[in-house]
Design a protein around this motif. Sequence first.
Motif, PDB file in Angstrom:
ATOM      1  N   ASN A 197       7.735   0.253  -8.453  1.00 36.50           N
ATOM      2  CA  ASN A 197       7.688   1.414  -7.583  1.00 36.50           C
ATOM      3  C   ASN A 197       6.848   2.556  -8.174  1.00 36.50           C
ATOM      4  OD1 ASN A 197       8.539   2.056  -5.047  1.00 36.50           O
ATOM      5  ND2 ASN A 197      10.361   3.160  -5.728  1.00 36.50           N
ATOM      6  N   ARG A 198       5.651   2.203  -8.608  1.00 41.92           N
ATOM      7  CA  ARG A 198       4.780   3.202  -9.207  1.00 41.92           C
ATOM      8  C   ARG A 198       3.326   2.733  -9.182  1.00 41.92           C
ATOM      9  NH1 ARG A 198       6.623   1.956 -15.481  1.00 41.92           N
ATOM     10  NH2 ARG A 198       5.062   0.360 -15.867  1.00 41.92           N
ATOM     11  N   PHE A 199       2.417   3.669  -9.390  1.00 46.37           N
ATOM     12  CA  PHE A 199       1.007   3.326  -9.478  1.00 46.37           C
ATOM     13  C   PHE A 199       0.649   3.035 -10.936  1.00 46.37           C
ATOM     14  CE2 PHE A 199       1.075   5.262  -5.343  1.00 46.37           C
ATOM     15  CZ  PHE A 199       0.137   4.529  -4.641  1.00 46.37           C
ATOM     16  N   GLU A 200      -0.246   2.071 -11.110  1.00 50.62           N
ATOM     17  CA  GLU A 200      -0.637   1.659 -12.455  1.00 50.62           C
ATOM     18  C   GLU A 200      -2.128   1.383 -12.491  1.00 50.62           C
ATOM     19  OE1 GLU A 200       3.332  -0.893 -13.724  1.00 50.62           O
ATOM     20  OE2 GLU A 200       1.509  -1.929 -13.050  1.00 50.62           O
ATOM     21  N   PRO A 201      -2.745   1.586 -13.647  1.00 46.11           N
ATOM     22  CA  PRO A 201      -4.147   1.202 -13.799  1.00 46.11           C
ATOM     23  C   PRO A 201      -4.274  -0.309 -13.652  1.00 46.11           C
ATOM     24  CG  PRO A 201      -3.404   2.556 -15.651  1.00 46.11           C
ATOM     25  CD  PRO A 201      -2.191   2.185 -14.860  1.00 46.11           C
ATOM     26  N   ILE A 202      -5.365  -0.755 -13.045  1.00 38.42           N
ATOM     27  CA  ILE A 202      -5.653  -2.191 -13.010  1.00 38.42           C
ATOM     28  C   ILE A 202      -6.139  -2.575 -14.398  1.00 38.42           C
ATOM     29  CG2 ILE A 202      -7.114  -3.992 -11.994  1.00 38.42           C
ATOM     30  CD1 ILE A 202      -7.351  -2.062  -9.535  1.00 38.42           C
ATOM     31  N   GLU A 203      -5.501  -3.575 -14.949  1.00 41.05           N
ATOM     32  CA  GLU A 203      -5.871  -3.993 -16.327  1.00 41.05           C
ATOM     33  C   GLU A 203      -7.262  -4.626 -16.314  1.00 41.05           C
ATOM     34  OE1 GLU A 203      -3.336  -3.590 -18.726  1.00 41.05           O
ATOM     35  OE2 GLU A 203      -2.190  -2.637 -17.116  1.00 41.05           O
TER      36      GLU A 203
ATOM     37  N   PHE B  62      -5.468   9.731 -11.062  1.00 44.40           N
ATOM     38  CA  PHE B  62      -6.140   8.433 -11.089  1.00 44.40           C
ATOM     39  C   PHE B  62      -7.422   8.428 -10.255  1.00 44.40           C
ATOM     40  CE2 PHE B  62      -1.558   7.176 -11.446  1.00 44.40           C
ATOM     41  CZ  PHE B  62      -1.607   6.490 -12.654  1.00 44.40           C
ATOM     42  N   ASP B  63      -8.356   7.575 -10.666  1.00 46.82           N
ATOM     43  CA  ASP B  63      -9.470   7.158  -9.815  1.00 46.82           C
ATOM     44  C   ASP B  63      -8.917   6.052  -8.918  1.00 46.82           C
ATOM     45  OD1 ASP B  63     -11.573   5.747  -8.678  1.00 46.82           O
ATOM     46  OD2 ASP B  63     -12.804   5.786 -10.487  1.00 46.82           O
ATOM     47  N   PRO B  64      -8.932   6.237  -7.600  1.00 45.48           N
ATOM     48  CA  PRO B  64      -8.293   5.264  -6.707  1.00 45.48           C
ATOM     49  C   PRO B  64      -8.873   3.852  -6.830  1.00 45.48           C
ATOM     50  CG  PRO B  64      -9.191   7.130  -5.446  1.00 45.48           C
ATOM     51  CD  PRO B  64      -9.491   7.390  -6.879  1.00 45.48           C
ATOM     52  N   ALA B  65     -10.100   3.745  -7.304  1.00 44.44           N
ATOM     53  CA  ALA B  65     -10.711   2.410  -7.424  1.00 44.44           C
ATOM     54  C   ALA B  65     -10.130   1.615  -8.584  1.00 44.44           C
ATOM     55  CB  ALA B  65     -12.225   2.552  -7.598  1.00 44.44           C
ATOM     56  N   LYS B  66      -9.384   2.308  -9.442  1.00 44.78           N
ATOM     57  CA  LYS B  66      -8.934   1.651 -10.659  1.00 44.78           C
ATOM     58  C   LYS B  66      -7.418   1.488 -10.773  1.00 44.78           C
ATOM     59  CE  LYS B  66     -13.043   3.080 -13.188  1.00 44.78           C
ATOM     60  NZ  LYS B  66     -13.628   4.096 -14.070  1.00 44.78           N
ATOM     61  N   ILE B  67      -6.711   1.654  -9.648  1.00 45.44           N
ATOM     62  CA  ILE B  67      -5.255   1.499  -9.720  1.00 45.44           C
ATOM     63  C   ILE B  67      -4.734   0.610  -8.602  1.00 45.44           C
ATOM     64  CG2 ILE B  67      -4.841   3.700 -10.854  1.00 45.44           C
ATOM     65  CD1 ILE B  67      -3.968   4.803  -8.079  1.00 45.44           C
ATOM     66  N   ARG B  68      -3.462   0.238  -8.770  1.00 41.31           N
ATOM     67  CA  ARG B  68      -2.756  -0.492  -7.730  1.00 41.31           C
ATOM     68  C   ARG B  68      -1.320   0.020  -7.697  1.00 41.31           C
ATOM     69  NH1 ARG B  68       0.451  -5.005  -9.344  1.00 41.31           N
ATOM     70  NH2 ARG B  68       0.842  -4.878 -11.580  1.00 41.31           N
ATOM     71  N   LYS B  69      -0.663  -0.175  -6.552  1.00 44.46           N
ATOM     72  CA  LYS B  69       0.752   0.160  -6.472  1.00 44.46           C
ATOM     73  C   LYS B  69       1.551  -1.037  -6.966  1.00 44.46           C
ATOM     74  CE  LYS B  69       4.546   1.593  -3.449  1.00 44.46           C
ATOM     75  NZ  LYS B  69       5.024   1.928  -2.093  1.00 44.46           N
ATOM     76  N   ASN B  70       2.356  -0.826  -7.988  1.00 45.65           N
ATOM     77  CA  ASN B  70       3.251  -1.866  -8.475  1.00 45.65           C
ATOM     78  C   ASN B  70       4.529  -1.781  -7.633  1.00 45.65           C
ATOM     79  OD1 ASN B  70       5.356  -3.201  -9.841  1.00 45.65           O
ATOM     80  ND2 ASN B  70       4.267  -3.024 -11.800  1.00 45.65           N
ATOM     81  N   ILE B  71       4.679  -2.728  -6.718  1.00 40.66           N
ATOM     82  CA  ILE B  71       5.799  -2.677  -5.769  1.00 40.66           C
ATOM     83  C   ILE B  71       7.140  -2.860  -6.491  1.00 40.66           C
ATOM     84  CG2 ILE B  71       6.770  -3.712  -3.673  1.00 40.66           C
ATOM     85  CD1 ILE B  71       4.138  -2.560  -3.041  1.00 40.66           C
ATOM     86  N   GLU B  72       7.147  -3.739  -7.457  1.00 47.02           N
ATOM     87  CA  GLU B  72       8.382  -3.997  -8.197  1.00 47.02           C
ATOM     88  C   GLU B  72       8.889  -2.762  -8.921  1.00 47.02           C
ATOM     89  OE1 GLU B  72      10.140  -6.861  -8.243  1.00 47.02           O
ATOM     90  OE2 GLU B  72       8.686  -7.560  -6.751  1.00 47.02           O
TER      91      GLU B  72
END
Lengths: 161, 161, 161, 161
Positions: free
Chosen positions: C155-161, C143-153
């Motif tokens: 428990n994984r990283f996801e692209p920011i929509e 991932f490009d770190p500027a374009k993701i977030r950690k989905n706490i629920e």
Amino acid sequence: MIIKIVTTGGTIDKIYFDRKNEFQVGAPQIGEVLTEANVTLDYEVIQLLRKDSLDLTEADRRLIYETILSDPGRHFVISHGTDTMLLTAKALKKINDKVMVLTGSMQPAKFRQTDAVFNIAAAITAVQLLKPGVYIAMNGRIFDPAKIRKNIELNRFEPIE
Amino acid sequence: MIIKIVTTGGTIDKIYFDRKNEFQVGAPQIGEVLTEANVTLDYEVIQLLRKDSLDLTEADRRLIYETILSDPGRHFVISHGTDTMLLTAKALKKINDKVMVLTGSMQPAKFRQTDAVFNIAAAITAVQLLKPGVYIAMNGRIFDPAKIRKNIELNRFEPIE
Amino acid sequence: MIIKIVTTGGTIDKIYFDRKNEFQVGAPQIGEVLTEANVTLDYEVIQLLRKDSLDLTEADRRLIYETILSDPGRHFVISHGTDTMLLTAKALKKINDKVMVLTGSMQPAKFRQTDAVFNIAAAITAVQLLKPGVYIAMNGRIFDPAKIRKNIELNRFEPIE
Amino acid sequence: MIIKIVTTGGTIDKIYFDRKNEFQVGAPQIGEVLTEANVTLDYEVIQLLRKDSLDLTEADRRLIYETILSDPGRHFVISHGTDTMLLTAKALKKINDKVMVLTGSMQPAKFRQTDAVFNIAAAITAVQLLKPGVYIAMNGRIFDPAKIRKNIELNRFEPIE
């Protein structure tokens, strides 16, 4: 013979929750261990408590005692945290006609390296061979709970000299 | 009490050699299992044979018998392939004053999922609690070798009906 | 090419201390993982911090930044807790001429079931193939770190929509 | 991007059958590895062959080639035994517009200690980052198949000097 397995929590069932950055006592692991070992015994898992043993109260210990006392079974394995395992063993001493073997582990069953599988197997074996009474299965040995202590430094149970 | 552990090979010690594209019987795994379980027993590992049990000869069985007979120890765990475990048990029956527990596994100890740790723990526990004689520790139970058979289909030991 | 591996702690290195009934960040596991995988790369492990990433301070982030900036190496894998991985990634963005891949895990490397080995391998592979910049290797993706977030629920990283 | 995973067998999928006292190439392990790593990629597993790579014939290699050639996908991971991995890589070289990464392992994925998870992760990562061509992901590195050999003694792939 049917073996009743009473689970109360402890390190053996600890899992890791990334969401909270902490471990918690999870569902009992003992069923998975027995399945993986292809065990053909008759057994029944009684999920009683799910606590670190430092958090067990006198009421919890009474519950464990009453559960075993009132159960028609005669052979019990009790999975339990190691910190107060000896206290619970003492509480169970008043039951005279059942074989009760307590066990637990220093490393969670979910770990790649753990004493959990070994200890469960030791308890399951011991409960089939011993006469009525309360016993601790830890560190490869079967102990009389009145004659041992947990060595916190070395992380193991030892006979009292 | 000192427990003598006689290793003879079998599936429990099988490892995989990529160079030869095959499994072979490797060094005994039992020492690692006991270390991981933080066992505080006195024990000694006697590496006697390293064979698939189908390859054990009458001479091998005699060697196992002589080794145990002449050893000053009184408590023996014998790790052994399951296919001829009952034959070796029969050969050991002539020894009257020692406790001898045979065990093995259906899946190698090196596997992520295996019955090896459970079975070793069962044998180690049983040898401390039983009176002299020959026993099999498999599938969570302690058997009289004269009264069981290996069920090849279900890959387990069962009582003879 | 030599790969510099900067370890900062996080779940990936968590171990369980029975003495304190808690998980703690232990010694870096990455060396063991690379050894088990029989990796023939040139690499060097720099043990920088040993913290849950929620406990990392601005000073810690500055230390990570300075360490990488001043190091003559050009390929860096940074093991890091997932909760503030994106913050550290942001801090590293000012370094223009090095490939920096951050990774971590949701389950400790010591667990029998873990994403740690997979994630380390992904980071080690990515750092050899990417052009200079900062990247996150998690959940099988780069991932490009500027374009993701950690989905706490979940428990994984996801692209920011 | 969807990753097509073509499984052909090899050590990575070897399991142990106690009934026959032998290992066999079992069902592909790669799905379990990706699930355990909580991978969020789009991927599809194509179970093509289940053979030790020494047993792969020219017809098998043609099948692998035709399968990939006719598939609409553009990113392929091929799990494969290591002994003839380079031969299959050579056969795939005629395909110009797809990224194809072959991987395998020296120890079965079912083992407690194995290079399988690491190698799968390396291949899954590499296939996302590389330009069209055929590559080998082994020992932590990404190789051009024309420039390496399997070192049988050291059980690893090495660049040809």
